[in-house]
Write a protein that holds these residues in place. Structure first.
Motif, PDB file in Angstrom:
ATOM      1  N   TRP A  68       0.827  -1.200   0.000  1.00  0.00           N
ATOM      2  CA  TRP A  68       0.000   0.000   0.000  1.00  0.00           C
ATOM      3  C   TRP A  68       0.867   1.259   0.000  1.00  0.00           C
ATOM      4  N   LEU A  69       1.941   1.230   0.786  1.00  0.00           N
ATOM      5  CA  LEU A  69       2.880   2.349   0.783  1.00  0.00           C
ATOM      6  C   LEU A  69       3.472   2.549  -0.612  1.00  0.00           C
ATOM      7  N   GLN A  70       3.917   1.470  -1.235  1.00  0.00           N
ATOM      8  CA  GLN A  70       4.541   1.584  -2.560  1.00  0.00           C
ATOM      9  C   GLN A  70       3.527   2.027  -3.608  1.00  0.00           C
ATOM     10  N   TRP A  71       2.300   1.545  -3.498  1.00  0.00           N
ATOM     11  CA  TRP A  71       1.268   1.952  -4.456  1.00  0.00           C
ATOM     12  C   TRP A  71       1.038   3.458  -4.385  1.00  0.00           C
ATOM     13  N   ARG A  72       0.939   3.980  -3.169  1.00  0.00           N
ATOM     14  CA  ARG A  72       0.728   5.422  -3.017  1.00  0.00           C
ATOM     15  C   ARG A  72       1.951   6.208  -3.485  1.00  0.00           C
TER      16      ARG A  72
END
Length: 287
Positions: free
Chosen positions: A181-185
């Motif tokens: 989720w961090l990388q997606w954002r």
């Protein structure tokens, strides 16, 4: 007269560029077909056009500084009904709702409201703002301010979250610290910068694109890789990769360190920035 004095002062100080704010939070200091005028602007006077004319005559570049994702601040909504905050902020529903929200459902980070770069319509709207400036004005550069997430807990706009789930197969709402989720954002911010860069340089190839970059925390080092620092982990602004990819021409780093207390951090951040330009350029911002 204020603009004349500004240009004269810059000339006297041997400055070669002015970075001037043209967009506040969803409102402007130039006539825009997208956003309304700022309340303290003068709609009868195109200050940006006049500044460009005067500065270029003096051999000085003009870079237009625009707030990117922060859309409004304070507790009173904008007076102008067409303001993006009023149209796509609290009260909007479904895909028409553009605000960045936290994992607990908050809409306001401190005093600011932000748009969510994981929402495709936010990206289209934001790119259009910069494209309008590149098309209508003989600018030398565009400066992207507030091009990041409010913090690690932010980015839970329903449309953005649904896109993440559809793309990754997640069915649950991820916690803020979920690595995917961090990388997606992080990727959403990078994709926004990339699209702005490709769009405006296609309009005017010599335009220089810069951004306000965060050097929070002590600088990177052998025991502190870039990927462990606040800009990357909490603000989700992987600006090192932007310079490396070449989707920024200038990095304007916000190296706002009190020299009395953080002299080593100030010096070491500048040294690291100098060595990580990747064929682009970094201009150190001091505060």
């Amino acid at each position: 007269r204020q603009i004349d004095e500004l240009v004269e002062t810059a000339q006297a100080g041997n400055f070669n560029a002015l970075v001037v704010q043209v967009r506040r939070r969803g409102d402007t200091y130039y006539p825009s077909a997208i956003d309304p005028w700022a309340p303290d602007a003068d709609p009868s006077f195109d200050a940006l056009a006049y500044l460009i004319e005067r500065a270029h005559a003096a051999g000085i570049e003009v870079h237009a500084w625009a707030t990117t994702l922060a859309i409004w601040g304070g507790d009173t909504a904008p007076a102008e009904p067409s303001h993006t905050f009023n149209v796509h902020g609290p009260g909007a529903s479904g895909r028409d709702y553009w605000l960045m929200t936290s994992n607990t459902g908050d809409e306001q980070a401190g005093s600011l409201y932000w748009l969510d770069p994981g929402h495709p319509d936010v990206v289209e709207y934001t790119v259009a703002i910069y494209a309008e400036l590149a098309t209508r004005y003989d600018l030398d550069g565009l400066h992207l301010d507030r091009v990041r997430y409010a913090w690690q807990e932010w980015g839970y706009n329903p449309t953005s979250l649904a896109r993440f789930q559809a793309q990754t197969g997640h069915t649950e709402v991820p916690p803020p610290t979920d690595e995917q989720w961090l990388q997606w954002r992080r990727d959403q911010v990078t994709a926004l910068v990339r699209k702005i860069y490709l769009t405006v340089t296609a309009i005017k190839s010599q335009l220089q694109v810069s951004a306000a970059l965060s050097p929070a925390d002590p600088p990177p080092g052998e025991t502190r890789p870039w990927e462990t620092l606040t800009p990357y982990t909490h603000q989700l602004q992987d600006w090192r990769s932007w310079l490396e990819e070449g989707i920024l021409d200038l990095g304007l780093t916000m190296t706002y360190k009190n020299e009395a207390d953080y002299a080593d951090s100030f010096d070491d951040w500048i040294a690291w920035q100098k060595d990580h330009q990747y064929g682009r350029r970094v201009v150190v911002g001091t505060g």
